[in-house]
Scaffold this motif. Sequence first.
Motif, PDB file in Angstrom:
ATOM      1  N   HIS A   1     -30.988   0.546   9.235  1.00  0.00           N
ATOM      2  CA  HIS A   1     -31.329   1.959  10.115  1.00  0.00           C
ATOM      3  C   HIS A   1     -32.575   2.461   9.566  1.00  0.00           C
ATOM      4  N   VAL A   2     -33.279   3.321  10.592  1.00  0.00           N
ATOM      5  CA  VAL A   2     -34.685   3.534  10.656  1.00  0.00           C
ATOM      6  C   VAL A   2     -34.234   5.383  10.446  1.00  0.00           C
ATOM      7  N   TYR A   3     -34.793   5.669   9.135  1.00  0.00           N
ATOM      8  CA  TYR A   3     -34.940   7.022   9.128  1.00  0.00           C
ATOM      9  C   TYR A   3     -36.325   7.704   9.584  1.00  0.00           C
ATOM     10  N   TYR A   4     -36.407   9.004   9.299  1.00  0.00           N
ATOM     11  CA  TYR A   4     -37.614   9.714   9.932  1.00  0.00           C
ATOM     12  C   TYR A   4     -38.083  10.896   9.197  1.00  0.00           C
ATOM     13  N   GLN A   5     -39.053  10.890   8.619  1.00  0.00           N
ATOM     14  CA  GLN A   5     -39.871  12.097   7.705  1.00  0.00           C
ATOM     15  C   GLN A   5     -40.840  12.996   8.587  1.00  0.00           C
ATOM     16  N   PRO A   6     -40.795  14.147   8.499  1.00  0.00           N
ATOM     17  CA  PRO A   6     -41.645  14.877   9.269  1.00  0.00           C
ATOM     18  C   PRO A   6     -43.162  14.867   8.739  1.00  0.00           C
ATOM     19  N   LYS A   7     -44.018  14.957   9.543  1.00  0.00           N
ATOM     20  CA  LYS A   7     -45.483  15.173   9.160  1.00  0.00           C
ATOM     21  C   LYS A   7     -45.960  16.670   9.854  1.00  0.00           C
TER      22      LYS A   7
ATOM     23  N   GLY B   1     -46.051  12.795  -0.503  1.00  0.00           N
ATOM     24  CA  GLY B   1     -45.490  13.297  -1.662  1.00  0.00           C
ATOM     25  C   GLY B   1     -45.563  14.764  -2.096  1.00  0.00           C
ATOM     26  N   VAL B   2     -45.564  15.915  -0.796  1.00  0.00           N
ATOM     27  CA  VAL B   2     -45.687  17.240  -1.311  1.00  0.00           C
ATOM     28  C   VAL B   2     -44.435  17.571  -1.617  1.00  0.00           C
TER      29      VAL B   2
ATOM     30  N   TYR C   1     -40.932  18.655   0.161  1.00  0.00           N
ATOM     31  CA  TYR C   1     -40.797  19.970   0.267  1.00  0.00           C
ATOM     32  C   TYR C   1     -40.563  20.608   1.624  1.00  0.00           C
ATOM     33  N   PHE C   2     -40.874  19.372   2.540  1.00  0.00           N
ATOM     34  CA  PHE C   2     -40.490  19.753   3.938  1.00  0.00           C
ATOM     35  C   PHE C   2     -39.105  19.220   4.160  1.00  0.00           C
ATOM     36  N   SER C   3     -39.031  17.848   3.904  1.00  0.00           N
ATOM     37  CA  SER C   3     -37.584  17.308   4.242  1.00  0.00           C
ATOM     38  C   SER C   3     -37.732  15.905   3.646  1.00  0.00           C
ATOM     39  N   ARG C   4     -36.369  15.323   3.233  1.00  0.00           N
ATOM     40  CA  ARG C   4     -36.359  13.957   2.990  1.00  0.00           C
ATOM     41  C   ARG C   4     -36.498  13.347   4.280  1.00  0.00           C
ATOM     42  N   PRO C   5     -36.592  11.900   4.341  1.00  0.00           N
ATOM     43  CA  PRO C   5     -36.392  11.040   5.311  1.00  0.00           C
ATOM     44  C   PRO C   5     -34.876  11.226   5.594  1.00  0.00           C
ATOM     45  N   LEU C   6     -34.637  11.451   7.331  1.00  0.00           N
ATOM     46  CA  LEU C   6     -33.467  11.625   7.709  1.00  0.00           C
ATOM     47  C   LEU C   6     -33.164  10.660   8.656  1.00  0.00           C
ATOM     48  N   PRO C   7     -31.658  10.341   9.050  1.00  0.00           N
ATOM     49  CA  PRO C   7     -31.346   9.692  10.223  1.00  0.00           C
ATOM     50  C   PRO C   7     -31.569  10.429  11.344  1.00  0.00           C
ATOM     51  N   PRO C   8     -31.600   9.816  12.421  1.00  0.00           N
ATOM     52  CA  PRO C   8     -31.957  10.234  13.552  1.00  0.00           C
ATOM     53  C   PRO C   8     -31.472  11.541  13.963  1.00  0.00           C
ATOM     54  N   ASP C   9     -30.029  11.666  13.704  1.00  0.00           N
ATOM     55  CA  ASP C   9     -29.248  12.693  14.403  1.00  0.00           C
ATOM     56  C   ASP C   9     -29.408  13.986  13.343  1.00  0.00           C
TER      57      ASP C   9
ATOM     58  N   ASP D   1     -39.672  26.877  21.933  1.00  0.00           N
ATOM     59  CA  ASP D   1     -41.008  26.222  22.332  1.00  0.00           C
ATOM     60  C   ASP D   1     -41.339  25.272  21.276  1.00  0.00           C
ATOM     61  N   GLY D   2     -40.577  25.068  20.280  1.00  0.00           N
ATOM     62  CA  GLY D   2     -40.953  23.977  19.325  1.00  0.00           C
ATOM     63  C   GLY D   2     -41.680  24.806  18.203  1.00  0.00           C
ATOM     64  N   ARG D   3     -41.936  25.896  18.140  1.00  0.00           N
ATOM     65  CA  ARG D   3     -42.994  26.403  17.305  1.00  0.00           C
ATOM     66  C   ARG D   3     -41.980  27.020  16.137  1.00  0.00           C
ATOM     67  N   ARG D   4     -42.468  26.987  14.747  1.00  0.00           N
ATOM     68  CA  ARG D   4     -41.684  27.638  13.857  1.00  0.00           C
ATOM     69  C   ARG D   4     -41.607  29.239  13.884  1.00  0.00           C
ATOM     70  N   THR D   5     -40.683  29.702  13.228  1.00  0.00           N
ATOM     71  CA  THR D   5     -40.427  31.039  13.206  1.00  0.00           C
ATOM     72  C   THR D   5     -40.541  31.674  11.848  1.00  0.00           C
ATOM     73  N   GLY D   6     -40.712  30.883  10.699  1.00  0.00           N
ATOM     74  CA  GLY D   6     -40.947  31.448   9.433  1.00  0.00           C
ATOM     75  C   GLY D   6     -41.289  30.051   8.762  1.00  0.00           C
ATOM     76  N   ARG D   7     -41.417  29.916   7.392  1.00  0.00           N
ATOM     77  CA  ARG D   7     -41.810  28.844   6.783  1.00  0.00           C
ATOM     78  C   ARG D   7     -40.804  27.639   7.083  1.00  0.00           C
ATOM     79  N   LEU D   8     -41.289  26.360   6.889  1.00  0.00           N
ATOM     80  CA  LEU D   8     -40.536  25.528   7.315  1.00  0.00           C
ATOM     81  C   LEU D   8     -39.525  25.098   6.127  1.00  0.00           C
ATOM     82  N   ARG D   9     -38.135  24.881   6.268  1.00  0.00           N
ATOM     83  CA  ARG D   9     -37.324  24.670   5.114  1.00  0.00           C
ATOM     84  C   ARG D   9     -36.804  23.448   4.895  1.00  0.00           C
ATOM     85  N   ALA D  10     -36.766  23.017   3.675  1.00  0.00           N
ATOM     86  CA  ALA D  10     -36.390  21.478   3.202  1.00  0.00           C
ATOM     87  C   ALA D  10     -35.090  21.313   3.807  1.00  0.00           C
ATOM     88  N   VAL D  11     -34.585  20.067   4.141  1.00  0.00           N
ATOM     89  CA  VAL D  11     -33.238  19.608   4.183  1.00  0.00           C
ATOM     90  C   VAL D  11     -32.585  18.688   3.322  1.00  0.00           C
TER      91      VAL D  11
END
Length: 821
Positions: free
Chosen positions: A570-576, A766-767, A788-796, A811-821
């Motif tokens: 499987h391919v996981y996705y980590q945000p940048k 590695g933040v 700090y933002f998120s671990r690599p996640l499966p697509p869903d 609109d895709g913009r954040r409304t506060g600080r980004l939260r880790a999952v």
Amino acid sequence: MLFAAVLAAVIWPLQPGQPNWAVFGLLLVFHIAALALPLHLEVQRQGILVSAGEIPFILALFYLPPFWVFVVRALAGLVVYAYRWLSRKIQLHKAVFNLANTCCAVAAAALLAHTIGVGAASDPRTWVTLLSSAMVYLLVTALFLTAILSVTQGRRSLDELLHSMGSSLIIGGINAIVGILILLTLSATPWALVPLIVLLVLVFAAYRGYSNLVRQRRALADLNDFTQSVAQAVQSNRLIDIMTHRLREMLNAEVATVWLRREKRFPAILLSAYMDSEGLLDTTPVPRELLDSVLASGQPLLVSRKIGDPAYREQLRAADGKDAIIVPLRSGKIAYGCLAVANRLGGDLNGFGPDELALLETLAAHAGVAVENSRLVDRLRFDAYHDALTELPNRRRTMAVLEQSISITVPGEIVAVMLFDVDGMRDINDSIGHASGDKLIVEVGRRLKEAAPPAAHVGRIDGDEFAVVLRMPDTAAAVELAAEIRGALQQPCLLGSLNVDIDCAVGIAVHPESGDNADELLQRADVATQTAKNVSSGVQVYNAGLESGSVRRLGLATDLRRAFDNDELHVYYQPKISLGTRQLVGVECLARWRHPTHGDVPPEDFVPVAEHTGQLGRLTEFILRDGLSRVHGWDGEGHRLNVAVNLSPRTLVDTDFPQLVAALLDEYRIEPPRLTLEITEDGMVGAGGKAPETLRRLREMGVRLSVDDFGKGYSSLSYLRRLPAQEIKIDRGFVQGMATDEGDHAIVRAIVDLARHFRMTVVAEGVESEMTLSLLSEIGCDIAQGFYFSRPLPPDRFAAWMAAQQGPGGDGRRTGRLRAV
């Protein structure tokens, strides 16, 4: 001879009386001519001397009484063999044996002819009698020859004789039939003898001419074939092997020899190809005095029993040689060795002559050019078994020494293989140059040679790996010695103006506990070396438990093929995240494998397996296709993201890879600048400090290139200036330490400033903390990713994470600080 005399006494009273002396004289001349002028036939490069003696023998059986048949053949044989002995074409004992053999065979054939009876020339029964007698003559001759060869030369020579006997019987039968035809012609009129003699002379002369023409054509074909074989042998480093065997075959010799004299550090080489041996032996029947003479004079030499200097002939005879040709091998005008062939096959009457001497000179000229042009003079002497850089024995020589050592068992001793793996060679090559790295390797080899016991074999078997092979009392002594040698190697080494610390890991395998053969011992020493890198002492003895990791990797290779088909990958996705806007700008694709037995298999385990089992291309395409298809789908949902994929340096070797990337981008309608390919520094910079051609083509397509784990590899201004990349990704080790380590903070700041100077984007991986994020923002880092933002996640789950970051307007913009999952 005694048996022949007894047979002569038996046939004397069968038909007493005097022969027709005119007929007797003609038949005697005919017999002498037939025996003295044999025809030379060559079948599959084996020379066969064929006598037409059956023709006058058939005539003698018809025209002479049995006893006088014996006498005429014996007299002819006596004349011919005496001449050959006096002219040194044949040895005395062979002449006597051949004469006795002929007499016995003639007496037996004459006795058979008299017993059956010889009638009129036109009577078919007479033909059968004469042909049967000729066959008896041939069989008795072969019988005596078989008996003597089985006693003097053993089974192999006997088999060769039996193999050639069929050809001799066929030729003898043809000659007998020709004799019967001549008999029928003479029975019609005695004057037919005149045209028959003329015909036989013309046929003999025509055959001699044809035979010479065939030999000339074969010589030209052989020369062309030899030239091509030598050219191919130069490429495969098998020049001596191929050259000697081809020489032996072309000149129909028992042995062909190459001799190279000793020069400086290089020992003399003497290797020979023998008729019944596929390999090479270090012996030759050619006397050393003859080789020295040719090398000193630079002139070719032909020696046989009656050709050449008497002293040389005596030396050859003392070495039990029949004949030999020796010619010099030259480099320009300097002779550095000799080619020699000895003991031409085909019997005593078939020897080397001026034609063979000229042919060997021509072949030696071609071989000399090949050796000179490829600089094989030195390579054949030394480099075949030694490392070019350190001049230590190479892997081939080390394996041979190890194999020889374990073949001899000494009570109370073990054979130990110590494998020294020098640490940090890549860093040295990358930071201060390969020339300095070579100097370090030479110094390590020198120190190993000095620190090892005098009886130890020290060799370089790979780029940064050295092996020490020696006998030890026990394993504990081997460990102690390995630690001492490692300590000697750890002294600093001065490279230019820098003092460089040397360290190494030592793996030990012992015979017989660790393995039964050289390959197995070296492989298990290598396994121990890998473990030694992670132990404090730096020394590890092989044990079966160390193989578990290697066995697991071997099992993963098979399981990986099945994983593609069973959807286990499987391919996981980590945000940048953009640090300027705190918005999601892209994702990195990371492969994950959920193994049904082993659970989650980390990429550092299965990616190397894919690289070494030919599955890397399939894995790379799987990740690219999944990532581009997801990005295409998110585009439709209003999330315009870039995508990054890690590449193995091995992928860059595939010249078709850019075409695959272009096809996938076109298939999913993704603009090339939205795809970033991450390559480590050592993959980004190929041999000679130049980027691979594949990267240039990818960049021309518009695909972005990123230097992954920057700071661990080349990390120099000169390389950074030449890298075909638009992005730098700082190694996580520096990023995670920058909040607590001033050194790491300074390195990250320097990298960011450097990248800004070259107008390159900087990504920090590695933040994991707010403080690290703030520091990165302060120094001007562009993009960050980490837990700090998120671990690599499966697509869903990644889609859910994106939804959680959107503002109320979607609109895709954040409304506060980004939260880790």
